[in-house]
Design a protein around this motif. Structure first.
Motif, PDB file in Angstrom:
ATOM      1  N   PRO A  76       0.756  -1.251   0.000  1.00  0.00           N
ATOM      2  CA  PRO A  76       0.000   0.000   0.000  1.00  0.00           C
ATOM      3  C   PRO A  76       0.790   1.307   0.000  1.00  0.00           C
ATOM      4  O   PRO A  76       0.527   2.166  -0.850  1.00  0.00           O
ATOM      5  CB  PRO A  76      -0.865  -0.132   1.257  1.00  0.00           C
ATOM      6  N   VAL A  77       1.723   1.481   0.932  1.00  0.00           N
ATOM      7  CA  VAL A  77       2.410   2.774   0.995  1.00  0.00           C
ATOM      8  C   VAL A  77       3.141   3.048  -0.324  1.00  0.00           C
ATOM      9  O   VAL A  77       2.992   4.111  -0.941  1.00  0.00           O
ATOM     10  CB  VAL A  77       3.414   2.803   2.175  1.00  0.00           C
ATOM     11  N   LYS A  82       4.006   5.332  -5.791  1.00  0.00           N
ATOM     12  CA  LYS A  82       4.417   5.100  -7.167  1.00  0.00           C
ATOM     13  C   LYS A  82       3.391   5.633  -8.163  1.00  0.00           C
ATOM     14  O   LYS A  82       3.742   6.220  -9.182  1.00  0.00           O
ATOM     15  CB  LYS A  82       4.627   3.602  -7.398  1.00  0.00           C
ATOM     16  N   LEU A  83       2.097   5.445  -7.843  1.00  0.00           N
ATOM     17  CA  LEU A  83       1.076   5.832  -8.819  1.00  0.00           C
ATOM     18  C   LEU A  83       0.798   7.332  -8.817  1.00  0.00           C
ATOM     19  O   LEU A  83       0.410   7.893  -9.824  1.00  0.00           O
ATOM     20  CB  LEU A  83      -0.228   5.058  -8.559  1.00  0.00           C
ATOM     21  N   ARG A  84       0.957   7.999  -7.669  1.00  0.00           N
ATOM     22  CA  ARG A  84       0.714   9.429  -7.660  1.00  0.00           C
ATOM     23  C   ARG A  84       1.625  10.229  -6.721  1.00  0.00           C
ATOM     24  O   ARG A  84       2.063  11.319  -7.021  1.00  0.00           O
ATOM     25  CB  ARG A  84      -0.764   9.738  -7.328  1.00  0.00           C
ATOM     26  N   GLY A  85       1.907   9.705  -5.572  1.00  0.00           N
ATOM     27  CA  GLY A  85       2.746  10.455  -4.636  1.00  0.00           C
ATOM     28  C   GLY A  85       1.963  11.514  -3.891  1.00  0.00           C
ATOM     29  O   GLY A  85       0.780  11.325  -3.608  1.00  0.00           O
ATOM     30  N   GLY A  86       2.572  12.630  -3.591  1.00  0.00           N
ATOM     31  CA  GLY A  86       1.920  13.667  -2.793  1.00  0.00           C
ATOM     32  C   GLY A  86       1.594  13.139  -1.410  1.00  0.00           C
ATOM     33  O   GLY A  86       2.402  12.445  -0.792  1.00  0.00           O
ATOM     34  N   ALA A  87       0.358  13.462  -0.974  1.00  0.00           N
ATOM     35  CA  ALA A  87      -0.052  13.020   0.369  1.00  0.00           C
ATOM     36  C   ALA A  87      -0.662  11.616   0.333  1.00  0.00           C
ATOM     37  O   ALA A  87      -0.972  11.041   1.373  1.00  0.00           O
ATOM     38  CB  ALA A  87      -1.055  14.004   0.958  1.00  0.00           C
ATOM     39  N   TRP A  88      -0.822  11.041  -0.853  1.00  0.00           N
ATOM     40  CA  TRP A  88      -1.546   9.770  -0.961  1.00  0.00           C
ATOM     41  C   TRP A  88      -0.945   8.620  -0.162  1.00  0.00           C
ATOM     42  O   TRP A  88      -1.689   7.788   0.371  1.00  0.00           O
ATOM     43  CB  TRP A  88      -1.723   9.379  -2.436  1.00  0.00           C
ATOM     44  N   PRO A  89       0.384   8.530  -0.056  1.00  0.00           N
ATOM     45  CA  PRO A  89       0.916   7.401   0.725  1.00  0.00           C
ATOM     46  C   PRO A  89       0.408   7.355   2.168  1.00  0.00           C
ATOM     47  O   PRO A  89       0.435   6.299   2.803  1.00  0.00           O
ATOM     48  CB  PRO A  89       2.432   7.625   0.693  1.00  0.00           C
ATOM     49  N   LEU A 398     -11.845   7.251  -4.183  1.00  0.00           N
ATOM     50  CA  LEU A 398     -11.540   8.578  -4.733  1.00  0.00           C
ATOM     51  C   LEU A 398     -10.280   8.527  -5.585  1.00  0.00           C
ATOM     52  O   LEU A 398     -10.206   9.125  -6.670  1.00  0.00           O
ATOM     53  CB  LEU A 398     -11.349   9.601  -3.597  1.00  0.00           C
ATOM     54  N   PHE A 399      -9.301   7.796  -5.100  1.00  0.00           N
ATOM     55  CA  PHE A 399      -8.026   7.699  -5.817  1.00  0.00           C
ATOM     56  C   PHE A 399      -8.231   7.085  -7.205  1.00  0.00           C
ATOM     57  O   PHE A 399      -7.769   7.620  -8.214  1.00  0.00           O
ATOM     58  CB  PHE A 399      -7.052   6.854  -4.992  1.00  0.00           C
TER      59      PHE A 399
END
Ligand code: PFF
Length: 446
Positions: A76-77, A82-89, A398-399
């Motif tokens: 998950p992290v 890898k797919l978007r970065g930012g705050a998503w991890p 949402l992602f």
């Protein structure tokens, strides 16, 4: 493409993947939790709400998780990074936290199942007197150290399977044992349904009383759907990450969802008729399975054999789920921190064991210590299942719906190799229905 050579491991086959994902999904949630939640929440009304949630939101979230996992080939992290970065991890980190929290009490309850293997083999459960069985469970679960010992034993087994790795540990265990569990469950359902007085239970389970529908109950059904399908914390992201590129994801999603739901439904057919036949209280809560089922076994020819077999299989079902919970934590350390699998499994397992101790004590020594009106085990369950998992579900949908949609669609169809006729419905659910409904249900249940 992830291959065995890159050190992450891979599934041996698609059947292996579907079985392992089913192994994660089918566990205590189906056999221990579902029947008592249905019992507490008015039977059929709960069942209907539950099914509606599973086949709209649940199945969609599962596909999202598989897609994220396979598209990134990360746990998950790393997947969000890898797919978007930012705050998503951060979503991945929440998943790791949820895995840790859920596994801590999960292992305590699974320990009860292990204990009941021995208790039934020793003939200690051979009575259909409800009061005696209730006392037996109460004495055992409130004992200061006996259940902790079993909790430790169960945690040790979980760590051992995770160390053995993906294909040879998890996949192998699921392949043989899940089908066996299913057969036993069907046999038990037949026995339970033919007990005198069973029909009352069947009515309770299948005739809906919609006056029982409340915000709390819908929240309970949602949490249960996430818990049962192993969603919202990245377990299915992790499992999807080990799957080969060409496999059909939508079909796998459907199969896992159907199997998980069938097992929960049949567990209800085993427990609830028996509850009524023996005049137990259907809203007896977490002890229900451990009190009613022994009574059913005591009324069966060769009951001891069935009892031992059942608790062995329950232990195994719990094990294949616990493994996926621990795998989320371990794969984080392996993928992101470069730790060795063995070491991270031992450390994560040890810490989870410690966190489980207060949950175990909360049925005995610490019974009177409550936080926000809940004993420690219920609190862990609440934070993990009712808050973190649905929140994870919102984030995941949402992602997929808004952030990586083109890539997600490509992955869901395996780059066009497998047509996905319901794609538009899925996208609509991911973008709108799931985030809004989950958010609304979450707030309503607070
Ligand atoms: N699905 C499991 C069960 O029903 O027992 C529990 C579970 C496993 C929940 C893995 C969440 C998870 F990630």
């Amino acid at each position: 493409m992830a291959t065995a050579a890159d050190g992450r491991g891979n599934w041996g086959s698609r059947a292996g993947f579907v079985l392992a994902a089913s192994g994660s999904a089918v566990g205590l949630g189906n056999i221990w939790k579902f029947p008592y939640m249905a019992g507490e929440n008015g039977g059929a009304a709960f069942l209907i709400v539950y099914l509606a949630i599973v086949f709209t939101i649940g199945i969609s979230v599962m596909l999202c998780e598989f897609v994220i996992g396979r598209a990134s080939e990360r746990s998950p992290v790393g997947a969000f990074a890898k797919l978007r970065g930012g705050a998503w991890p951060i979503v991945g980190f929440l998943g790791v936290a949820a895995g840790f929290i859920i596994l801590s009490f999960y292992s305590v309850v699974a320990g009860w199942a292990v204990a009941y293997v021995f208790k039934s083999a020793l003939g200690l459960l051979q009575t259909s007197d409800p009061a005696a069985l209730g006392r037996l469970f109460g004495d055992f679960s409130s004992h200061p150290w006996e259940p902790i010992l079993y909790h430790a034993a169960f945690m040790a087994m979980t760590v051992a399977v995770v160390i053995a790795g993906i294909e040879h540990g998890i996949e192998r265990a699921c392949k043989i044992l899940l089908p066996l569990l299913f057969l036993i469950l069907v046999a038990l359902a037949v026995r339970s349904l033919t007990l005198p007085g069973a029909m009352e239970g069947l009515k309770f389970y299948l005739y809906p009383d919609f006056s029982k529908v409340s915000a709390q109950m819908v929240n309970g059904a949602l949490s249960q759907a996430f818990f049962s399908l192993s969603l919202g914390m990245g377990a299915m992201i992790t499992y999807g990450s080990y799957l080969a590129r060409h496999e059909n994801l939508t079909r796998a999603t459907l199969m896992v969802t159907l199997f998980d739901t069938a097992v929960a439904f049949i567990a209800g057919l085993v427990i609830l008729p028996a509850v009524f036949a023996f005049s137990f209280d259907p809203s007896a809560g977490p002890g229900l399975v451990f009190i009613t089922l022994p009574a059913v076994f005591a009324k069966m020819p060769a009951g001891v054999v069935f009892a031992v077999l059942f608790f062995v299989l329950l232990t195994i079902a719990a094990l294949t789920s616990a493994v996926s919970l621990l795998e989320v934590v371990v794969s984080y350390f392996v993928d992101q921190r470069g730790m060795r699998r063995k070491r991270s499994a031992v450390v994560a397992g040890g810490l989870t064991f410690l966190l489980g101790i207060p949950s175990s004590l909360s049925l005995g020594l610490w019974k009177d210590h409550t936080i926000a009106g809940k004993d420690f085990l219920s609190l862990m369950d609440y934070v993990g299942s009712n808050l973190l998992l649905p929140l994870g579900g919102i984030a995941v949908t949402l992602f997929v719906g808004w952030v990586i949609l083109p890539r997600a669609l490509e992955e869901a169809t395996s780059r066009g190799a497998h047509p996905f006729s319901l794609a538009r419905g899925w996208v609509f659910i991911c973008r709108w229905v799931a985030p809004v409904a989950i958010g609304w249900i979450l707030i309503g249940g607070l």
